[in-house]
Write an enzyme that holds these catalytic residues in place. Structure first.
Site, short mmCIF file in Angstrom:
data_model
loop_
_atom_site.label_atom_id
_atom_site.label_comp_id
_atom_site.label_asym_id
_atom_site.label_seq_id
_atom_site.Cartn_x
_atom_site.Cartn_y
_atom_site.Cartn_z
N TYR A 107 0.83 -1.26 -0.04
CA TYR A 107 0.11 0.12 0.25
C TYR A 107 1.00 1.31 0.04
CZ TYR A 107 -3.29 3.42 1.84
OH TYR A 107 -4.25 4.09 2.05
N ASP A 179 -0.40 -7.97 6.31
CA ASP A 179 -1.49 -6.87 6.14
C ASP A 179 -2.53 -7.73 4.98
OD1 ASP A 179 -3.52 -4.90 5.07
OD2 ASP A 179 -1.71 -3.44 4.88
C1 PLP Z 1 -6.09 1.38 3.21
C2 PLP Z 1 -5.17 0.54 3.32
C3 PLP Z 1 -4.20 0.87 4.28
C4 PLP Z 1 -4.21 2.08 5.25
O1 PLP Z 1 -5.18 2.01 6.04
P1 PLP Z 1 -5.95 3.39 6.56
O2 PLP Z 1 -7.25 3.02 7.35
O3 PLP Z 1 -6.35 3.98 5.38
O4 PLP Z 1 -5.06 3.99 7.36
C5 PLP Z 1 -3.23 -0.32 4.75
N1 PLP Z 1 -2.93 -1.39 4.08
C6 PLP Z 1 -3.98 -1.74 2.91
C7 PLP Z 1 -3.71 -2.66 2.13
C8 PLP Z 1 -4.89 -0.49 2.66
O5 PLP Z 1 -5.55 -1.02 1.52
#
Ligand code: PLP
Length: 386
Positions: A107, A179
């Site tokens: 991201y 993630d």
């Molecule tokens: C949106 C996103 C983030 C960040 O999250 P926020 O809630 O916008 O701070 C991190 N990792 C991935 C894969 C995302 O899509």
């Protein structure tokens, strides 16, 4: 009800509705109340009922954390004000001199945090293609403390083999953090595959309605949880009770929504793959995806995200993004409504001059839960213009 209904391990559909949702002890309220309070009366000096100040603990947040842990099959969960706050807090487990081996297709905000913020605090980062376990093995260093990956990635939807990378990271003395935002806990549970930490932007599929920003860390290890709980309170990037309530509300339909996202995205991906204006479709549910077999093995469904390239390049991509009606031109993903965006000038603008730069003609769609027929008709009329 069968005699063993209370002893068998509940499935995701059941956990999504029930985890963390005990009736309120004071009133019997079936839905977790929004405990909109910053502080709690103490029964005597330094005597409280588990809650003293809402940065430290809040009952609505506790309910959300219980639900998040259950969904990922983890022992502990911590909720944060955003996905980025969760990732930043997790990285505070590290010390100056430590090395982090990160995926090279993460991201954009994560790359920015690593490369533009945390790199100034004595941490070093390498960015490699974690889809290739050999590249991970080659990039591990004696001071690598954390391997960080997303699977599927954003926006190229590349997959990494979580179990294979856990087996490389652990003997090297590194944790594996995944993630799991793009898959959601309904489609993939990294802890069961050997990850030490799962992170979510709950803003996306977990919240599911594009009405709240939030993040989470889920893990099994209790001493590490205690450290992270200390950091959560010390840093203070916590979600408010209303945000926790909205996220909990979204969670109840997670299983239903993900099933529909997968069904719709599969139909939309097949339509795009057959369209004469479309040069390439990237979707883990298509046999043409280079990691189709890994997707089938590691995920319970291919998800709701599709990226594609048009023969008309960036100009055609802009035309399509401007002309769709049900696909709203917006950043973010994972809500009930369909969204369309061009990563290069939008979500990935911050990585334009980096190794993570994406093709300016790439279109990314988050396929919502509307009728697949209506979504396909919408894309068809937009594609007819390019
Ligand atoms: C949106 C996103 C983030 C960040 O999250 P926020 O809630 O916008 O701070 C991190 N990792 C991935 C894969 C995302 O899509």
């Amino acid at each position: 009800m069968s005699p063993n209904a209370h002893t068998r391990q509940p499935r995701l559909e059941t956990l999504a509705v029930h985890a963390g949702a005990a009736p309120d002890p004071t009133t019997g309220a079936v839905m977790t109340p929004i405990y909109q309070t910053s502080t709690y009366a103490q029964t005597d000096v330094a005597q409280h009922k588990g809650y003293e100040y809402s940065r430290t603990d809040n009952p609505t947040r506790t309910a959300l954390q219980t639900a998040l842990a259950a969904l990922e099959g983890g022992r502990h969960a911590l909720a944060f004000a955003s996905g980025m706050a969760a990732i930043d807090t997790l990285l505070r487990l590290l010390r100056p001199g430590d090395h982090i081996l990160s995926g090279n297709d993460v991201y954009g905000g994560t790359f920015r945090l690593f490369d533009k913020v945390l790199a100034h605090y004595g941490l070093s980062f390498s960015f490699v293609d974690t889809a290739d376990p050999a590249a991970v093995a080659a990039a591990l260093r004696p001071n690598t403390r954390l391997v960080w990956l997303e699977t599927p990635t954003n926006p190229m939807l590349r997959l990494s083999d979580i179990a294979a990378i856990a087996a490389l990271a652990h003997p090297a003395g590194a944790w594996l953090g995944v993630d799991n935002t793009f898959a959601s806990p309904a489609l993939q549970n990294p802890l069961a595959l050997g990850a030490d930490f799962v992170v979510h932007s709950t803003t996306k599929y977990i919240g599911g309605h594009s009405d709240v920003v939030g993040g989470a860390i889920v893990l099994n290890d209790t001493p590490l949880y205690e450290q992270l709980k200390f950091l959560q309170n010390a840093i203070g990037a916590v979600p408010g009770p209303m945000d926790c309530f909205l996220t909990l509300r979204g969670i109840k339909t997670l299983a239903l929504r993900m099933a529909q996202h997968c069904r719709n995205a599969t139909q939309v991906a097949r339509f795009l793959a057959d369209h004469p204006a479309v040069a390439q479709v990237i979707y883990p549910g298509l046999e043409s995806h280079p990691q189709y077999e890994l997707a089938r093995r590691q995920m319970a469904g291919p998800g709701g995200m599709i990226s594609f390239l048009l023969y008309g390049g960036a100009a055609a991509a802009r035309t399509v993004a401007r002309q769709t009606r049900y696909f709203t031109l917006a950043e973010s993903l994972g809500g009930v409504e369909s969204l369309i965006e061009l990563p290069a000038p939008m979500t990935h603008a911050s990585v334009a001059d980096s190794p993570l730069a994406v093709d300016p003609g790439l279109v990314r769609i988050s396929v919502g839960i509307e009728s697949a027929d209506d979504l396909i008709a919408d894309l068809a009329q937009a594609l007819a213009l390019c």
